[in-house]
Design a protein around this motif. Structure first.
Motif, PDB file in Angstrom:
ATOM      1  N   PRO A 174       2.855  -1.414   9.992  1.00  0.00           N
ATOM      2  CA  PRO A 174       3.838  -0.744   9.131  1.00  0.00           C
ATOM      3  C   PRO A 174       3.299  -0.565   7.715  1.00  0.00           C
ATOM      4  O   PRO A 174       2.596  -1.435   7.197  1.00  0.00           O
ATOM      5  CB  PRO A 174       5.029  -1.710   9.145  1.00  0.00           C
ATOM      6  N   ARG A 175       3.624   0.557   7.087  1.00  0.00           N
ATOM      7  CA  ARG A 175       3.128   0.845   5.745  1.00  0.00           C
ATOM      8  C   ARG A 175       3.898   0.063   4.692  1.00  0.00           C
ATOM      9  O   ARG A 175       5.120   0.008   4.704  1.00  0.00           O
ATOM     10  CB  ARG A 175       3.259   2.336   5.446  1.00  0.00           C
ATOM     11  N   VAL A 176       3.167  -0.551   3.763  1.00  0.00           N
ATOM     12  CA  VAL A 176       3.755  -1.349   2.686  1.00  0.00           C
ATOM     13  C   VAL A 176       3.582  -0.595   1.371  1.00  0.00           C
ATOM     14  O   VAL A 176       2.479  -0.159   1.038  1.00  0.00           O
ATOM     15  CB  VAL A 176       3.081  -2.729   2.586  1.00  0.00           C
ATOM     16  N   THR A 177       4.681  -0.461   0.612  1.00  0.00           N
ATOM     17  CA  THR A 177       4.665   0.262  -0.656  1.00  0.00           C
ATOM     18  C   THR A 177       5.302  -0.599  -1.737  1.00  0.00           C
ATOM     19  O   THR A 177       6.340  -1.229  -1.501  1.00  0.00           O
ATOM     20  CB  THR A 177       5.447   1.585  -0.556  1.00  0.00           C
ATOM     21  N   ALA A 178       4.703  -0.646  -2.910  1.00  0.00           N
ATOM     22  CA  ALA A 178       5.246  -1.430  -4.015  1.00  0.00           C
ATOM     23  C   ALA A 178       6.526  -0.805  -4.557  1.00  0.00           C
ATOM     24  O   ALA A 178       6.649   0.415  -4.642  1.00  0.00           O
ATOM     25  CB  ALA A 178       4.222  -1.541  -5.139  1.00  0.00           C
ATOM     26  N   THR A 187      -0.286   2.024  -6.502  1.00  0.00           N
ATOM     27  CA  THR A 187      -0.985   3.314  -6.504  1.00  0.00           C
ATOM     28  C   THR A 187      -1.358   3.785  -5.102  1.00  0.00           C
ATOM     29  O   THR A 187      -1.646   4.953  -4.893  1.00  0.00           O
ATOM     30  CB  THR A 187      -2.280   3.217  -7.328  1.00  0.00           C
ATOM     31  N   LYS A 188      -1.337   2.861  -4.137  1.00  0.00           N
ATOM     32  CA  LYS A 188      -1.695   3.254  -2.774  1.00  0.00           C
ATOM     33  C   LYS A 188      -1.013   2.330  -1.775  1.00  0.00           C
ATOM     34  O   LYS A 188      -1.266   1.131  -1.766  1.00  0.00           O
ATOM     35  CB  LYS A 188      -3.215   3.196  -2.579  1.00  0.00           C
ATOM     36  N   ARG A 189      -0.172   2.900  -0.930  1.00  0.00           N
ATOM     37  CA  ARG A 189       0.453   2.070   0.096  1.00  0.00           C
ATOM     38  C   ARG A 189      -0.581   1.712   1.151  1.00  0.00           C
ATOM     39  O   ARG A 189      -1.606   2.392   1.300  1.00  0.00           O
ATOM     40  CB  ARG A 189       1.644   2.784   0.723  1.00  0.00           C
TER      41      ARG A 189
END
Length: 231
Positions: free
Chosen positions: A63-67, A87-89
């Motif tokens: 799964p993609r993690v994003t701040a 800046t980058k997931r």
């Protein structure tokens, strides 16, 4: 007077490592896959505290993690993991593999500074330097076990903290080794897997979002661990 260099509140990963530490032998359960376990705990804390979001749609790296840029973590260790995500997931499994290898030493430093574990220097054969881990004599590990054991062994409804720790212990694959502290059984195995999936009971219904995110992160850690154990 000594001034502490670490935040007052322990991280989930610190408590998890302390639970995995056996004060009788000075060993840590699951050393072979420990960095996956600890990185999963760090990612879980970022999710639980809403410092990151997780897109559950599957990718090759999890799964993609994003701040969440409006909610940076105050803890420096968490911040170091969170900042590149602004800046980058990144896929959860690749993130776990990237941040995990350096966590053992950093978290042991924290446990030592808190007095929970001591490092003792020895010499093998009179000249080979070795380091032994020794129980620090605090009550922290016993308190954690008192919180986690009934959740796993008796089916008690967890608090948010004990639920997270119990789920991560299960995902680590180390529960059988902790038999002296949490008696191992088929029921404990089943309960651990339920917790990994976010099944915390009716009382935790208000934590639905947190439980869903925890299920994603523990699953990512478990997949990574299984791939290493299988290889």
């Amino acid at each position: 007077m000594t001034v502490s260099t670490i935040p007052a509140a322990p991280l989930i990963a610190e408590d998890l490592l302390l639970l995995l530490f056996d004060p009788r032998s000075g060993t840590i359960a699951g050393e072979g896959t420990l960095f996956y376990t600890l990185a999963g705990a760090v990612l879980t804390e970022l999710v639980v505290e809403e410092h990151v979001t997780v897109d559950e749609r599957p990718t090759l790296t999890g799964p993609r993690v994003t701040a969440v840029t409006s909610n940076p973590p105050a803890d420096p260790l968490l911040h170091d993991v969170w900042e590149p995500l602004t800046t980058k997931r990144q896929g959860a499994q690749s993130l776990i593999a990237e941040v995990g290898p350096q966590l053992r030493g950093v978290l042991l430093d924290r446990l030592a500074e808190r007095g929970h574990i001591h490092r003792e220097e020895h010499k093998a054969l009179g000249f080979i330097k070795t380091t032994a881990l020794v129980d620090g004599g605090t009550s922290r590990r016993a308190e954690l076990l008192d919180a986690v054991r009934p959740v796993l062994a008796d089916g008690a409804e967890p608090t948010p903290r004990s639920g997270v720790l119990a789920a991560l212990l299960s995902a680590s694959g180390s529960l059988p080794v902790l038999d002296k502290d949490i008696p191992w059984s088929g029921a404990v195995y089943t309960r651990g897997k339920e917790l990994e999936k976010g099944d915390w009971g009716a009382a935790a219904a208000s934590e639905a979002v947190t439980r869903t995110m925890l299920a994603v992160t523990t699953a990512s850690a478990a997949i990574a661990i299984s791939s290493v154990q299988g290889g």
